[in-house]
Write a protein that holds these residues in place. Structure first.
Motif, mmCIF file in Angstrom:
data_model
loop_
_atom_site.group_PDB
_atom_site.id
_atom_site.type_symbol
_atom_site.label_atom_id
_atom_site.label_comp_id
_atom_site.label_asym_id
_atom_site.label_seq_id
_atom_site.Cartn_x
_atom_site.Cartn_y
_atom_site.Cartn_z
ATOM 1 N N ILE A 166 0.833 -1.204 0.000
ATOM 2 C CA ILE A 166 0.000 0.000 0.000
ATOM 3 C C ILE A 166 0.876 1.266 0.000
ATOM 4 O O ILE A 166 0.522 2.255 -0.640
ATOM 5 C CB ILE A 166 -0.927 0.002 1.234
ATOM 6 C CG1 ILE A 166 -1.992 -1.069 1.083
ATOM 7 C CG2 ILE A 166 -1.566 1.352 1.456
ATOM 8 C CD1 ILE A 166 -3.166 -0.673 0.256
ATOM 9 N N CYS A 167 2.026 1.215 0.682
ATOM 10 C CA CYS A 167 2.849 2.432 0.791
ATOM 11 C C CYS A 167 3.244 2.975 -0.582
ATOM 12 O O CYS A 167 2.962 4.134 -0.877
ATOM 13 C CB CYS A 167 4.084 2.191 1.653
ATOM 14 S SG CYS A 167 3.688 1.733 3.332
ATOM 15 N N LEU A 194 0.205 4.338 -2.510
ATOM 16 C CA LEU A 194 -0.266 5.681 -2.171
ATOM 17 C C LEU A 194 0.797 6.731 -2.454
ATOM 18 O O LEU A 194 0.485 7.864 -2.777
ATOM 19 C CB LEU A 194 -0.656 5.754 -0.694
ATOM 20 C CG LEU A 194 -1.815 4.863 -0.256
ATOM 21 C CD1 LEU A 194 -2.002 4.966 1.239
ATOM 22 C CD2 LEU A 194 -3.087 5.250 -0.968
ATOM 23 N N GLY A 195 2.065 6.339 -2.332
ATOM 24 C CA GLY A 195 3.132 7.336 -2.398
ATOM 25 C C GLY A 195 3.579 7.674 -3.807
ATOM 26 O O GLY A 195 3.883 8.822 -4.106
ATOM 27 N N VAL A 196 3.648 6.671 -4.685
ATOM 28 C CA VAL A 196 4.278 6.890 -5.978
ATOM 29 C C VAL A 196 3.266 6.897 -7.110
ATOM 30 O O VAL A 196 3.614 6.736 -8.264
ATOM 31 C CB VAL A 196 5.373 5.824 -6.224
ATOM 32 C CG1 VAL A 196 6.381 6.297 -7.261
ATOM 33 C CG2 VAL A 196 6.120 5.519 -4.954
ATOM 34 N N LYS A 206 1.311 9.374 -8.074
ATOM 35 C CA LYS A 206 0.840 10.710 -8.453
ATOM 36 C C LYS A 206 0.908 10.943 -9.955
ATOM 37 O O LYS A 206 0.055 11.581 -10.535
ATOM 38 C CB LYS A 206 1.688 11.773 -7.746
ATOM 39 C CG LYS A 206 1.047 12.252 -6.459
ATOM 40 C CD LYS A 206 1.781 13.458 -5.949
ATOM 41 C CE LYS A 206 1.079 14.059 -4.759
ATOM 42 N NZ LYS A 206 1.952 15.000 -4.063
ATOM 43 N N GLN A 209 5.720 7.686 -13.283
ATOM 44 C CA GLN A 209 6.286 7.129 -12.044
ATOM 45 C C GLN A 209 5.563 5.845 -11.663
ATOM 46 O O GLN A 209 6.192 4.862 -11.268
ATOM 47 C CB GLN A 209 6.135 8.125 -10.904
ATOM 48 C CG GLN A 209 7.065 9.309 -10.996
ATOM 49 C CD GLN A 209 6.903 10.230 -9.806
ATOM 50 O OE1 GLN A 209 6.068 10.016 -8.949
ATOM 51 N NE2 GLN A 209 7.716 11.270 -9.769
ATOM 52 N N TYR A 256 18.313 2.000 -15.977
ATOM 53 C CA TYR A 256 18.480 2.453 -14.602
ATOM 54 C C TYR A 256 17.703 3.734 -14.340
ATOM 55 O O TYR A 256 17.034 3.878 -13.324
ATOM 56 C CB TYR A 256 19.965 2.667 -14.274
ATOM 57 C CG TYR A 256 20.182 3.205 -12.880
ATOM 58 C CD1 TYR A 256 20.049 2.364 -11.779
ATOM 59 C CD2 TYR A 256 20.489 4.537 -12.658
ATOM 60 C CE1 TYR A 256 20.221 2.841 -10.495
ATOM 61 C CE2 TYR A 256 20.659 5.017 -11.376
ATOM 62 C CZ TYR A 256 20.524 4.169 -10.301
ATOM 63 O OH TYR A 256 20.680 4.650 -9.030
ATOM 64 N N VAL A 307 15.651 4.077 -10.033
ATOM 65 C CA VAL A 307 15.376 4.978 -8.927
ATOM 66 C C VAL A 307 14.289 4.429 -8.003
ATOM 67 O O VAL A 307 14.174 4.842 -6.858
ATOM 68 C CB VAL A 307 14.951 6.362 -9.431
ATOM 69 C CG1 VAL A 307 16.129 7.097 -10.027
ATOM 70 C CG2 VAL A 307 13.845 6.277 -10.450
ATOM 71 N N TYR A 308 13.496 3.476 -8.512
ATOM 72 C CA TYR A 308 12.433 2.941 -7.663
ATOM 73 C C TYR A 308 12.917 1.769 -6.824
ATOM 74 O O TYR A 308 12.248 1.359 -5.894
ATOM 75 C CB TYR A 308 11.240 2.498 -8.515
ATOM 76 C CG TYR A 308 10.735 3.605 -9.388
ATOM 77 C CD1 TYR A 308 9.958 4.609 -8.834
ATOM 78 C CD2 TYR A 308 11.072 3.684 -10.721
ATOM 79 C CE1 TYR A 308 9.523 5.657 -9.599
ATOM 80 C CE2 TYR A 308 10.631 4.729 -11.503
ATOM 81 C CZ TYR A 308 9.856 5.715 -10.934
ATOM 82 O OH TYR A 308 9.431 6.754 -11.685
ATOM 83 N N PRO A 323 15.392 1.215 -4.543
ATOM 84 C CA PRO A 323 15.596 1.285 -3.093
ATOM 85 C C PRO A 323 14.289 1.272 -2.316
ATOM 86 O O PRO A 323 14.231 0.797 -1.193
ATOM 87 C CB PRO A 323 16.313 2.621 -2.899
ATOM 88 C CG PRO A 323 16.914 2.927 -4.200
ATOM 89 C CD PRO A 323 16.012 2.340 -5.224
ATOM 90 N N LEU A 324 13.240 1.777 -2.931
ATOM 91 C CA LEU A 324 11.958 1.834 -2.226
ATOM 92 C C LEU A 324 11.321 0.458 -2.102
ATOM 93 O O LEU A 324 10.373 0.273 -1.361
ATOM 94 C CB LEU A 324 10.990 2.753 -2.962
ATOM 95 C CG LEU A 324 11.448 4.187 -3.171
ATOM 96 C CD1 LEU A 324 10.397 4.969 -3.917
ATOM 97 C CD2 LEU A 324 11.719 4.848 -1.844
ATOM 98 N N ARG A 338 -5.994 9.705 -9.728
ATOM 99 C CA ARG A 338 -5.444 10.759 -8.866
ATOM 100 C C ARG A 338 -5.254 12.060 -9.587
ATOM 101 O O ARG A 338 -5.378 13.135 -9.004
ATOM 102 C CB ARG A 338 -4.120 10.294 -8.268
ATOM 103 C CG ARG A 338 -4.322 9.579 -6.995
ATOM 104 C CD ARG A 338 -3.017 9.306 -6.341
ATOM 105 N NE ARG A 338 -2.670 10.341 -5.385
ATOM 106 C CZ ARG A 338 -1.671 10.216 -4.542
ATOM 107 N NH1 ARG A 338 -0.950 9.130 -4.551
ATOM 108 N NH2 ARG A 338 -1.384 11.161 -3.691
#
Lengths: 230, 199
Positions: B28-29, B32-34, B36, B40, B103, B108-109, B111-112, B158
């Motif tokens: 879920i994190c 909701l976070g990425v 937008k 992304q 890359y 960039v995604y 590490p998340l 969104r």
């Protein structure tokens, strides 16, 4: 080093001001997944609290030994170890709870709250303060989960902790116990918190990268999470 | 070994019916976070799919060739999370070195994703459900695609929310969660159809 705070304020901080679920919006996955019954939510809250307390104490004890660059893998191993212990204990003594929680017990390992508190609090503070922070955050987590579960179970299934409430049985909104109901109740609760605090509750945005559980692994300029824009 | 029909059922039900984000609430994190912006959301969805596939390809043999024969089942949790964390780091390094273009799109995604519960969840669920290696890979693919689908749909929704005039208490996360609830409601409509398609 953080400024010295009284132990009571450290404890209350997690329950009210920085409530992990309703204010910091951490640990959303178990919040949504286990709150369809009060039993499950309470059990999940307590299990996470035990892991949080133990990992906070342990990480605080080891905070001078763990090298800065290797800290995340170390934290993860410590947390995963305690999760395994809790999981085995639940399996042995509370088999019905073990069935209810299922894979979500394992997933306490990746609960943002626990890694987040290790990173934000336990590696900077002494053992007693870290333990209190663990208890406070754990209680805040348990209370908000239970609150959500009470709303969902009483209105959705017409029962409380599995015991049927006679009147509510006739007016069940079954939707609330299903997945979309969880998201809806969570959204409404967050709006309610906004109304109650008159918009003064700290929003996630106002926490710097330090407050983000991913902070240790990402670079601020690449950060994709909400509110990270510079 | 599952038949082709079973594999298709595993795939479709993990994309539509048991969608990891919308009905099992895993991951879920980032959801909701990425979510937008569309690009992304797509990048994150593809990175998660890739990591899920690689993580399953590594953790399934670990469980069946290492943990089960040696009776070390209780180490599952510790071992899996460590393997996933180091895999993600390695993947990031490799991508940076050998494929800068990829890359900049996916890296960039990465590490998340380390602490994304959907990845650990899918590896553990595959073992709990007792799938064969092929079945596990198909189920991971389905979960990843389901995540991607949910992310893409939600980022579209969104961008509409951003333009809408929302009452103050619901601004931000409140409206986002309620919108997610509607998408989840739509996905509930799929329940029960997958088994019947192949009947």
């Amino acid at each position: 080093m953080m400024e010295k705070k009284s132990s009571l304020s450290v404890l209350l901080n997690g329950i009210i001001k920085e409530n992990p679920v309703l204010v910091l919006i951490l640990g959303t996955c178990p919040t949504l997944a286990t709150t369809n019954t009060v039993d499950g939510a309470f059990g999940m809250g307590i299990a996470a609290m035990v892991v949080l307390l133990c990992s906070n104490i342990f990480i605080s004890l080891l905070r001078k030994i763990i090298p800065e660059t290797m800290r995340i893998p170390c934290y993860i191993v410590i947390i995963a170890g305690f999760v395994t212990i809790v999981k085995m204990a639940v399996q042995a003594y509370l088999p019905s709870l073990y069935e209810t929680l299922g894979v979500y017990l394992d997933l306490i390992t990746v609960n943002c709250i626990i890694l987040g508190r290790a990173e934000m609090f336990a590696n900077k503070n002494a053992v007693v303060a870290s333990a209190l922070d663990g208890i406070g955050m754990g209680l805040g987590f348990t209370l908000s989960l239970t609150l959500m579960a009470v709303i969902r179970e009483v209105f959705g299934a017409g029962s409380f902790a599995g015991i049927a409430i006679p009147f509510m049985q006739n007016y069940k909104i079954e939707f609330l116990t299903k997945a979309p109901g969880g998201l809806l109740v969570y959204g409404l609760l967050i709006a309610l918190i906004y109304v109650v605090t008159k918009g003064k509750a700290p929003v996630k945005k106002s926490f710097s990268c330090e407050g983000c559980p991913h902070a240790s692994t990402c670079h601020p300029q690449d950060c994709q999470l909400e509110g990270a824009e510079k | 070994m599952e038949s082709f029909k079973t594999l298709m059922i595993i795939l479709l039900s993990s994309v539509l019916v048991d969608n990891y984000v919308l009905s099992r609430f895993l991951g879920i994190c980032p959801f909701l976070g990425v979510s937008k912006k569309l690009d992304q959301a797509t990048g994150m969805g593809m990175a998660v799919t890739a990591v899920m596939l690689i993580a399953t390809a590594v953790t399934w043999p670990i469980q069946y060739l290492l943990l089960n024969p040696l009776n070390l089942g209780y180490l599952q949790n510790i071992l899996f999370i460590l393997v996933i964390a180091s895999l993600v780091q390695m993947l990031e390094l490799l991508l940076k070195k050998f494929s800068p273009a990829l890359y900049s799109g996916l890296g960039v995604y990465l590490p998340l994703i380390t602490t994304n519960c959907a990845v650990l969840g899918v590896t553990i669920n595959n073992i709990n459900d007792g799938y064969s290696f092929i079945g596990s890979m198909v189920s991971s693919l389905g979960c990843g695609l389901g995540f991607l689908l949910a992310m893409v749909l939600f980022s579209g929704l969104r961008s509409r929310i951003n333009d809408a005039n929302i009452p103050a208490p619901f601004k931000g996360l409140g409206a986002t969660l309620i919108a997610a609830s509607f998408i989840s409601l739509a996905f509930m409509g799929f329940s029960g159809i997958v088994e019947n398609i192949f009947a």
